[in-house]
Enzyme design. Structure first.
Site, PDB file in Angstrom:
ATOM      1  CG  MET A   1       9.158   3.222  -1.212  1.00  0.00           C
ATOM      2  SD  MET A   1       9.616   4.412   0.095  1.00  0.00           S
ATOM      3  CE  MET A   1       9.342   5.959  -0.736  1.00  0.00           C
ATOM      4  CB  CYS A   2       8.382  -2.199  -2.843  1.00  0.00           C
ATOM      5  SG  CYS A   2       9.699  -2.197  -4.057  1.00  0.00           S
ATOM      6  CE  LYS A   3      11.348  -4.210   4.476  1.00  0.00           C
ATOM      7  NZ  LYS A   3      11.173  -4.422   5.924  1.00  0.00           N
TER       8      LYS A   3
ATOM      9  CG  MET B   1       5.777  -5.530  -5.887  1.00  0.00           C
ATOM     10  SD  MET B   1       6.349  -3.844  -6.064  1.00  0.00           S
ATOM     11  CE  MET B   1       8.037  -4.087  -5.740  1.00  0.00           C
TER      12      MET B   1
ATOM     13  CB  THR C   1      11.413   0.870  -5.248  1.00  0.00           C
ATOM     14  OG1 THR C   1      11.997  -0.406  -5.106  1.00  0.00           O
ATOM     15  CG2 THR C   1      11.311   1.232  -6.722  1.00  0.00           C
TER      16      THR C   1
END
Length: 192
Positions: free
Chosen positions: A64-66, A9, A45
């Site tokens: 997905m990440c924020k 991450m 992402t």
């Protein structure tokens, strides 16, 4: 992020990847007339590109990440990334320091060592941004990644943005095998 992604991450936003011949810094352009104030806010992402071995091994598990970008002092940006790993939400932050060229930033994270750069290559500010990150010295010198950020988890022009990112990644020397489009899991990235 999905369980077992651990250090990946850090990559979701800014880890840099090995083995790709990258252009000299002077040859890499940024978004013309970059408007930092319009770049602020929430991003997701959506796409990543790398030819690093560990990335190839983990890309099927990535999600997905924020990221939230806010203004800091002296033209810098605060970047806060949130993702799901194992059974919890993980959040970390970086300070992106301006280089004097709008859209070009430097950052350092002691865990990674060395100096890193982020260059916003293209954005329309409302739907997407494409950028590269790379390490310029230290143990990860030469590591390189391309990223696609979107303002929405489900962009209206998803197919077009994916193709735009694929072309962008190819222009940076990545192959189709080096590109992944991330799925959303909802955990940790949905607003409460």
């Amino acid at each position: 992020m999905a369980a077992g992604n651990g250090p990946w991450m850090a990559l979701a936003l800014l880890t840099l990847l090995a083995g790709l011949q990258t252009p000299a810094l002077s040859e890499v352009s940024v978004q013309p007339n970059f408007k930092q104030d319009q770049f602020l806010g929430r991003w997701f992402t959506k796409g990543l590109a790398s030819n690093a071995t560990w990335f190839q091994e983990k890309k099927a598990k990535l999600s997905m990440c924020k990221s939230v970008v806010t203004a800091a002092e002296d033209g810098a940006l605060n970047l806060t990334v949130t993702y799901f790993r194992d059974t919890q939400c993980i959040t970390w932050s970086l300070l992106l320091e301006p280089t004097g060229t709008p859209g070009h930033y430097r950052y350092n994270k002691p865990k990674w060592g060395g100096n890193h750069e982020l260059l916003v290559r293209e954005t329309d500010y409302d739907q997407y941004a494409m950028f590269i990150t790379r390490s310029t010295n230290g143990p990860d010198e030469g590591l390189f990644m391309a990223m696609l950020y979107t303002r929405s988890q489900d962009p209206v022009a998803k197919k077009e943005l994916n193709e735009k990112f694929r072309s962008f990644a190819h222009s940076q020397g990545f192959t189709d095998e080096d590109i992944v489009f991330l799925h959303k899991i909802g955990k940790c990235i949905d607003d409460q």
